[in-house]
Design a protein around this motif. Structure first.
Motif, mmCIF file in Angstrom:
data_model
loop_
_atom_site.group_PDB
_atom_site.id
_atom_site.type_symbol
_atom_site.label_atom_id
_atom_site.label_comp_id
_atom_site.label_asym_id
_atom_site.label_seq_id
_atom_site.Cartn_x
_atom_site.Cartn_y
_atom_site.Cartn_z
ATOM 1 N N GLU A 75 0.841 -1.197 0.000
ATOM 2 C CA GLU A 75 0.000 0.000 0.000
ATOM 3 C C GLU A 75 0.881 1.254 0.000
ATOM 4 O OE1 GLU A 75 -3.322 0.490 -0.043
ATOM 5 O OE2 GLU A 75 -3.636 -1.648 -0.413
ATOM 6 N N PRO A 76 0.397 2.365 -0.576
ATOM 7 C CA PRO A 76 1.203 3.582 -0.660
ATOM 8 C C PRO A 76 1.806 4.021 0.673
ATOM 9 C CG PRO A 76 -0.740 3.818 -2.012
ATOM 10 C CD PRO A 76 -0.888 2.522 -1.271
ATOM 11 N N VAL A 77 1.010 4.029 1.732
ATOM 12 C CA VAL A 77 1.526 4.471 3.032
ATOM 13 C C VAL A 77 2.630 3.548 3.510
ATOM 14 C CG1 VAL A 77 0.958 4.768 5.471
ATOM 15 C CG2 VAL A 77 -0.565 5.686 3.734
ATOM 16 N N ASP A 78 2.468 2.247 3.299
ATOM 17 C CA ASP A 78 3.498 1.295 3.725
ATOM 18 C C ASP A 78 4.776 1.466 2.906
ATOM 19 O OD1 ASP A 78 1.850 0.148 5.667
ATOM 20 O OD2 ASP A 78 0.940 -1.223 4.217
ATOM 21 N N ARG A 79 4.618 1.784 1.627
ATOM 22 C CA ARG A 79 5.797 2.012 0.794
ATOM 23 C C ARG A 79 6.533 3.274 1.232
ATOM 24 N NH1 ARG A 79 6.414 -0.388 -4.109
ATOM 25 N NH2 ARG A 79 6.960 1.521 -5.219
ATOM 26 N N LEU A 80 5.783 4.303 1.602
ATOM 27 C CA LEU A 80 6.416 5.522 2.107
ATOM 28 C C LEU A 80 7.160 5.262 3.409
ATOM 29 C CD1 LEU A 80 3.612 8.126 1.356
ATOM 30 C CD2 LEU A 80 5.922 8.125 0.388
ATOM 31 N N ASP A 131 4.588 6.810 -5.185
ATOM 32 C CA ASP A 131 3.840 6.079 -4.172
ATOM 33 C C ASP A 131 2.462 6.682 -3.937
ATOM 34 O OD1 ASP A 131 5.887 4.306 -3.888
ATOM 35 O OD2 ASP A 131 6.687 5.168 -2.050
ATOM 36 N N LEU A 132 2.333 7.984 -4.157
ATOM 37 C CA LEU A 132 1.044 8.642 -3.995
ATOM 38 C C LEU A 132 0.231 8.635 -5.283
ATOM 39 C CD1 LEU A 132 2.091 11.725 -1.833
ATOM 40 C CD2 LEU A 132 1.091 9.569 -1.076
ATOM 41 N N GLN A 177 3.345 13.098 9.126
ATOM 42 C CA GLN A 177 3.625 14.506 8.840
ATOM 43 C C GLN A 177 3.321 14.829 7.373
ATOM 44 O OE1 GLN A 177 4.875 17.027 10.925
ATOM 45 N NE2 GLN A 177 4.557 15.613 12.626
ATOM 46 N N LEU A 178 3.740 13.943 6.470
ATOM 47 C CA LEU A 178 3.474 14.156 5.045
ATOM 48 C C LEU A 178 1.981 14.168 4.756
ATOM 49 C CD1 LEU A 178 4.276 14.399 2.078
ATOM 50 C CD2 LEU A 178 4.502 11.896 2.012
ATOM 51 N N LEU A 179 1.259 13.208 5.307
ATOM 52 C CA LEU A 179 -0.180 13.147 5.061
ATOM 53 C C LEU A 179 -0.890 14.394 5.590
ATOM 54 C CD1 LEU A 179 -0.926 9.380 5.815
ATOM 55 C CD2 LEU A 179 -0.488 10.492 3.607
ATOM 56 N N ALA A 180 -0.425 14.902 6.735
ATOM 57 C CA ALA A 180 -1.016 16.131 7.279
ATOM 58 C C ALA A 180 -0.728 17.322 6.363
ATOM 59 C CB ALA A 180 -0.470 16.391 8.687
ATOM 60 N N MET A 181 0.493 17.379 5.824
ATOM 61 C CA MET A 181 0.847 18.467 4.912
ATOM 62 C C MET A 181 0.036 18.377 3.621
ATOM 63 S SD MET A 181 4.994 18.436 5.521
ATOM 64 C CE MET A 181 5.374 19.749 4.344
#
Length: 205
Positions: A75-80, A131-132, A177-181
């Motif tokens: 999944e994208p978040v897991d890859r990040l 990834d996104l 932090q990235l997802l919040a941004m």
């Protein structure tokens, strides 16, 4: 000692010195003393400290780029998170080199070292966008991702120097932090953060 091993030894000595001093403050004598070799032997491998500095940063960058390309199919978040863990692994393994690399971005104004630092940052941005699932990022999205890479650099530098944050919490915290941004960016450009799969990037289906 083989030629390759001797060259690697000089690079290691340089990275240790560059992590605590600006490269312009490091002399050939400093490097030869740290590596316990003679000046003539040094010049058999490098024309000077500047050439050694570029080679030292290149060795760290090659490791960083290789690890970024080894992300799992997930999944994208897991890859990040895996990408952040890979960066932390390299930063920890080459502590002195990572410190020198990050400092080179702002301290050393040369085209060669600047290009090396930019190579890592540009690849990191490309990895995040992949990834996104964002193929045509807007200027605001690009700015968001580039700012986040600076957050990662600074966080890893602080972690290496202070060890105040547990290693196992770094990747989850930084990805959050990235997802919040991106969430903040999405409030300004909602259409820019819709992936080709038709869902907000980085979110689980």
């Amino acid at each position: 000692m083989s030629r390759e091993a001797r060259r690697a030894d000089l690079i290691s000595a340089a990275l240790e010195l560059f992590s605590t001093r600006s490269p312009e403050d490091v002399s050939v004598d400093d490097v030869t003393a740290r590596a316990d070799v003679s000046r003539p032997l040094f010049y058999r491998y490098f024309a000077g400290v500047r050439e050694l500095h570029v080679a030292a940063l290149r060795s760290v960058v090659d490791d960083l780029l290789a690890r970024l390309d080894e992300r799992p199919d997930a999944e994208p978040v897991d890859r990040l998170r895996a990408a952040v863990r890979a960066l932390a692994d390299v930063a920890e393994r080459h502590r002195a080199g990572y410190v020198a690399l990050v400092r080179s971005g702002s301290v050393i104004a040369t085209s060669e070292t600047g290009a090396i630092v930019d190579e890592v940052r540009n690849r990191a941005v490309a990895v995040i966008l992949e990834d996104l699932d964002i193929t045509e990022p807007s200027p605001l999205v690009l700015t968001t991702v580039r700012c986040w890479t600076a957050v990662v650099e600074g966080s890893l530098l602080t972690w290496l120097q202070e060890r105040s944050l547990p290693r196992e919490r770094l990747d989850a915290w930084l990805v959050d932090q990235l997802l919040a941004m991106l969430d903040a960016t999405g409030r300004h450009e909602p259409e820019a953060l819709t992936s080709s799969a038709g869902r907000p990037p980085g979110r689980r289906t």
